[in-house]
Write a protein that holds these residues in place. Structure first.
Motif, PDB file in Angstrom:
ATOM      1  N   LEU A 167       0.035   4.158  -2.600  1.00 41.34           N
ATOM      2  CA  LEU A 167      -0.067   5.545  -2.151  1.00 41.34           C
ATOM      3  C   LEU A 167       0.891   6.447  -2.925  1.00 41.34           C
ATOM      4  O   LEU A 167       0.500   7.522  -3.391  1.00 41.34           O
ATOM      5  N   ASN A 203       0.804  -1.210   0.000  1.00 40.18           N
ATOM      6  CA  ASN A 203       0.000   0.000   0.000  1.00 40.18           C
ATOM      7  C   ASN A 203       0.842   1.266   0.000  1.00 40.18           C
ATOM      8  O   ASN A 203       0.354   2.330  -0.357  1.00 40.18           O
ATOM      9  N   ILE A 213      -6.307   2.245   1.459  1.00 37.01           N
ATOM     10  CA  ILE A 213      -6.441   3.627   1.002  1.00 37.01           C
ATOM     11  C   ILE A 213      -7.889   3.872   0.594  1.00 37.01           C
ATOM     12  O   ILE A 213      -8.473   3.093  -0.156  1.00 37.01           O
ATOM     13  N   ILE A 215      -5.384   8.116   4.050  1.00 36.21           N
ATOM     14  CA  ILE A 215      -4.374   7.136   4.415  1.00 36.21           C
ATOM     15  C   ILE A 215      -4.900   6.475   5.687  1.00 36.21           C
ATOM     16  O   ILE A 215      -4.860   7.069   6.767  1.00 36.21           O
TER      17      ILE A 215
END
Length: 161
Positions: A101, A97, A132, A120
């Motif tokens: 991101l 992730n 997310i 977040i």
């Protein structure tokens, strides 16, 4: 029904909680919700997926009001309108992730995507989110927030604070 090249209506409606609680409204979205989900997929999810060239898993897309209430979602949740999705990169590894991101932020800085909110969700000590949340609407704010649990309550703060 395909909403974009890689995303289907079925995956945007999927909910184990709705199935378990027999919330049938979850699987009967309005035309407006389907239109919003299509825009979300075409404007955000598909460009992110295409840029990464890796699959993205939608862990929560549309939520009917009954489902949203059952899971304790915000009464203002964009999920209820079909304007939001919780996503993660579909690869092994704890940093997956972080990759997702970084890609979303890079695409945004290059003006290749625009979002309303990027949350977040519950990052670890290295800043890697559990998942997310990303949303799209008519008047996008490009707002980046961090969700954290403080004394058992979810608190949102701006990412640049």
């Amino acid at each position: 029904m395909k909403l974009s090249n890689s995303f289907t209506l079925a995956e945007m409606l999927k909910s184990n909680t709705a199935s378990r609680l027999n919330i049938i409204d979850q699987y009967k979205p309005s035309k407006e919700v389907i239109d919003n989900l299509t825009i979300l997929c075409k404007k955000l999810l598909q460009p992110i997926r295409d840029s990464l060239e890796m699959p993205i898993r939608v862990t929560s897309g549309y939520r009917c009001e009954k489902l949203n209430k059952a899971i304790g979602g915000s009464s203002k949740s964009q999920h209820v309108k079909g304007q939001a999705a919780d996503i993660e990169l579909w690869i092994a590894g704890q940093e997956k992730n972080a990759i997702l991101l970084d890609e979303i932020i890079n695409l945004s800085f290059r003006n290749e995507i625009e979002f309303d909110q990027l949350i977040i969700e519950y990052p670890n000590e290295h800043g890697v989110p559990k998942w997310i949340h990303i949303s799209y609407c008519e008047k996008n704010r490009n707002q980046i927030l961090i969700a954290e649990k403080i004394k058992g309550k979810t608190v949102y703060k701006k990412a640049n604070q």
